[in-house]
Design a protein around this motif. Structure first.
Motif, PDB file in Angstrom:
ATOM      1  N   ALA A  16       0.852  -1.187   0.000  1.00 26.20           N
ATOM      2  CA  ALA A  16       0.000   0.000   0.000  1.00 26.20           C
ATOM      3  C   ALA A  16       0.881   1.227   0.000  1.00 26.20           C
ATOM      4  O   ALA A  16       1.975   1.222   0.572  1.00 26.20           O
ATOM      5  CB  ALA A  16      -0.896   0.003   1.231  1.00 26.20           C
ATOM      6  N   LEU A  17       0.414   2.286  -0.649  1.00 29.42           N
ATOM      7  CA  LEU A  17       1.147   3.553  -0.609  1.00 29.42           C
ATOM      8  C   LEU A  17       0.195   4.708  -0.789  1.00 29.42           C
ATOM      9  O   LEU A  17      -0.925   4.549  -1.256  1.00 29.42           O
ATOM     10  CB  LEU A  17       2.264   3.601  -1.652  1.00 29.42           C
ATOM     11  N   ASP A  18       0.655   5.896  -0.390  1.00 29.08           N
ATOM     12  CA  ASP A  18      -0.138   7.107  -0.520  1.00 29.08           C
ATOM     13  C   ASP A  18       0.807   8.295  -0.597  1.00 29.08           C
ATOM     14  O   ASP A  18       1.814   8.339   0.108  1.00 29.08           O
ATOM     15  CB  ASP A  18      -1.083   7.252   0.679  1.00 29.08           C
ATOM     16  N   PHE A  19       0.467   9.246  -1.452  1.00 27.46           N
ATOM     17  CA  PHE A  19       1.190  10.508  -1.521  1.00 27.46           C
ATOM     18  C   PHE A  19       0.549  11.503  -0.563  1.00 27.46           C
ATOM     19  O   PHE A  19      -0.683  11.522  -0.413  1.00 27.46           O
ATOM     20  CB  PHE A  19       1.142  11.094  -2.937  1.00 27.46           C
ATOM     21  N   SER A  20       1.373  12.349   0.042  1.00 24.81           N
ATOM     22  CA  SER A  20       0.829  13.432   0.854  1.00 24.81           C
ATOM     23  C   SER A  20       0.043  14.368  -0.055  1.00 24.81           C
ATOM     24  O   SER A  20       0.263  14.399  -1.274  1.00 24.81           O
ATOM     25  CB  SER A  20       1.968  14.179   1.561  1.00 24.81           C
ATOM     26  N   ALA A  34       7.203  -0.126   7.228  1.00 23.70           N
ATOM     27  CA  ALA A  34       6.446   1.027   6.754  1.00 23.70           C
ATOM     28  C   ALA A  34       7.346   2.234   6.908  1.00 23.70           C
ATOM     29  O   ALA A  34       8.214   2.280   7.786  1.00 23.70           O
ATOM     30  CB  ALA A  34       5.162   1.210   7.558  1.00 23.70           C
ATOM     31  N   GLY A  35       7.169   3.207   6.044  1.00 23.03           N
ATOM     32  CA  GLY A  35       8.006   4.391   6.128  1.00 23.03           C
ATOM     33  C   GLY A  35       7.505   5.499   5.245  1.00 23.03           C
ATOM     34  O   GLY A  35       6.503   5.374   4.546  1.00 23.03           O
ATOM     35  N   VAL A  36       8.258   6.605   5.289  1.00 23.06           N
ATOM     36  CA  VAL A  36       7.960   7.787   4.493  1.00 23.06           C
ATOM     37  C   VAL A  36       9.203   8.124   3.683  1.00 23.06           C
ATOM     38  O   VAL A  36      10.318   8.112   4.210  1.00 23.06           O
ATOM     39  CB  VAL A  36       7.556   8.970   5.396  1.00 23.06           C
ATOM     40  N   TRP A  37       9.000   8.410   2.404  1.00 22.83           N
ATOM     41  CA  TRP A  37      10.088   8.695   1.472  1.00 22.83           C
ATOM     42  C   TRP A  37       9.863  10.011   0.759  1.00 22.83           C
ATOM     43  O   TRP A  37       8.731  10.480   0.640  1.00 22.83           O
ATOM     44  CB  TRP A  37      10.191   7.593   0.403  1.00 22.83           C
ATOM     45  N   ASN A  38      10.950  10.570   0.250  1.00 26.26           N
ATOM     46  CA  ASN A  38      10.887  11.689  -0.673  1.00 26.26           C
ATOM     47  C   ASN A  38      10.755  11.067  -2.058  1.00 26.26           C
ATOM     48  O   ASN A  38      11.696  10.434  -2.532  1.00 26.26           O
ATOM     49  CB  ASN A  38      12.159  12.524  -0.564  1.00 26.26           C
ATOM     50  N   PRO A  39       9.617  11.225  -2.744  1.00 25.98           N
ATOM     51  CA  PRO A  39       9.444  10.555  -4.034  1.00 25.98           C
ATOM     52  C   PRO A  39      10.358  11.105  -5.128  1.00 25.98           C
ATOM     53  O   PRO A  39      10.648  10.406  -6.093  1.00 25.98           O
ATOM     54  CB  PRO A  39       7.966  10.781  -4.370  1.00 25.98           C
ATOM     55  N   ALA A  40      10.843  12.314  -4.970  1.00 25.77           N
ATOM     56  CA  ALA A  40      11.719  12.899  -5.989  1.00 25.77           C
ATOM     57  C   ALA A  40      13.121  12.304  -5.948  1.00 25.77           C
ATOM     58  O   ALA A  40      13.762  12.142  -6.981  1.00 25.77           O
ATOM     59  CB  ALA A  40      11.792  14.415  -5.815  1.00 25.77           C
ATOM     60  N   THR A  41      13.585  11.949  -4.730  1.00 29.44           N
ATOM     61  CA  THR A  41      14.963  11.453  -4.585  1.00 29.44           C
ATOM     62  C   THR A  41      15.044   9.984  -4.208  1.00 29.44           C
ATOM     63  O   THR A  41      16.092   9.366  -4.348  1.00 29.44           O
ATOM     64  CB  THR A  41      15.709  12.248  -3.500  1.00 29.44           C
ATOM     65  N   ARG A  56      -0.284  -5.380   6.208  1.00 28.21           N
ATOM     66  CA  ARG A  56      -0.401  -5.084   4.786  1.00 28.21           C
ATOM     67  C   ARG A  56      -1.573  -4.164   4.525  1.00 28.21           C
ATOM     68  O   ARG A  56      -2.075  -4.099   3.435  1.00 28.21           O
ATOM     69  CB  ARG A  56      -0.570  -6.377   3.997  1.00 28.21           C
ATOM     70  N   GLY A  57      -2.006  -3.458   5.545  1.00 32.93           N
ATOM     71  CA  GLY A  57      -3.175  -2.609   5.410  1.00 32.93           C
ATOM     72  C   GLY A  57      -2.879  -1.303   4.695  1.00 32.93           C
ATOM     73  O   GLY A  57      -1.737  -0.979   4.374  1.00 32.93           O
ATOM     74  N   ALA A  58      -3.944  -0.574   4.487  1.00 31.12           N
ATOM     75  CA  ALA A  58      -3.855   0.709   3.791  1.00 31.12           C
ATOM     76  C   ALA A  58      -3.033   1.703   4.592  1.00 31.12           C
ATOM     77  O   ALA A  58      -2.924   1.620   5.816  1.00 31.12           O
ATOM     78  CB  ALA A  58      -5.257   1.259   3.560  1.00 31.12           C
ATOM     79  N   VAL A  59      -2.455   2.639   3.887  1.00 36.33           N
ATOM     80  CA  VAL A  59      -1.740   3.755   4.490  1.00 36.33           C
ATOM     81  C   VAL A  59      -2.305   5.024   3.851  1.00 36.33           C
ATOM     82  O   VAL A  59      -2.482   5.083   2.644  1.00 36.33           O
ATOM     83  CB  VAL A  59      -0.202   3.610   4.300  1.00 36.33           C
ATOM     84  N   ARG A  60      -2.644   6.020   4.692  1.00 35.41           N
ATOM     85  CA  ARG A  60      -3.265   7.236   4.180  1.00 35.41           C
ATOM     86  C   ARG A  60      -2.802   8.452   4.968  1.00 35.41           C
ATOM     87  O   ARG A  60      -2.721   8.415   6.195  1.00 35.41           O
ATOM     88  CB  ARG A  60      -4.787   7.183   4.283  1.00 35.41           C
ATOM     89  N   PHE A  61      -2.552   9.531   4.227  1.00 33.62           N
ATOM     90  CA  PHE A  61      -2.313  10.829   4.851  1.00 33.62           C
ATOM     91  C   PHE A  61      -3.652  11.493   5.137  1.00 33.62           C
ATOM     92  O   PHE A  61      -4.617  11.314   4.385  1.00 33.62           O
ATOM     93  CB  PHE A  61      -1.512  11.747   3.914  1.00 33.62           C
TER      94      PHE A  61
END
Length: 79
Positions: A16-20, A34-41, A56-61
């Motif tokens: 699962a993934l989600d953009f801010s 689970a973690g947070v990434w900079n999608p540009a780098t 394996r559940g959903a992740v949401r901002f």
């Protein structure tokens, strides 16, 4: 899976993934981490500590991007 097709995200694939809302962060989740990434780098900005087990559940901002929710079973962890 070519190396240039992947810039970041959890190792071992993504369940699962989600953009801010502003698109500056990408949160990802799989059964290993689970973690947070900079999608540009592709840089991992934060590894999220969670309870042991298969997640394996959903992740949401949240709409304002200040809170991240990760579903695990019948629970939701908030960061």
């Amino acid at each position: 899976d070519r190396p240039h097709d992947r810039t970041g995200g959890p190792p071992g694939g993504v369940a699962a993934l989600d953009f801010s809302p502003d698109g500056r962060l990408l949160a990802g989740n799989n059964c290993h981490m689970a973690g947070v990434w900079n999608p540009a780098t592709g840089e991992q900005l934060k590894r999220l500590k969670r309870q042991p087990g298969s997640h394996r559940g959903a992740v949401r901002f949240s709409p304002d991007g200040r809170v991240l929710g990760l579903a695990r079973g019948k629970y939701v962890d908030l960061w």
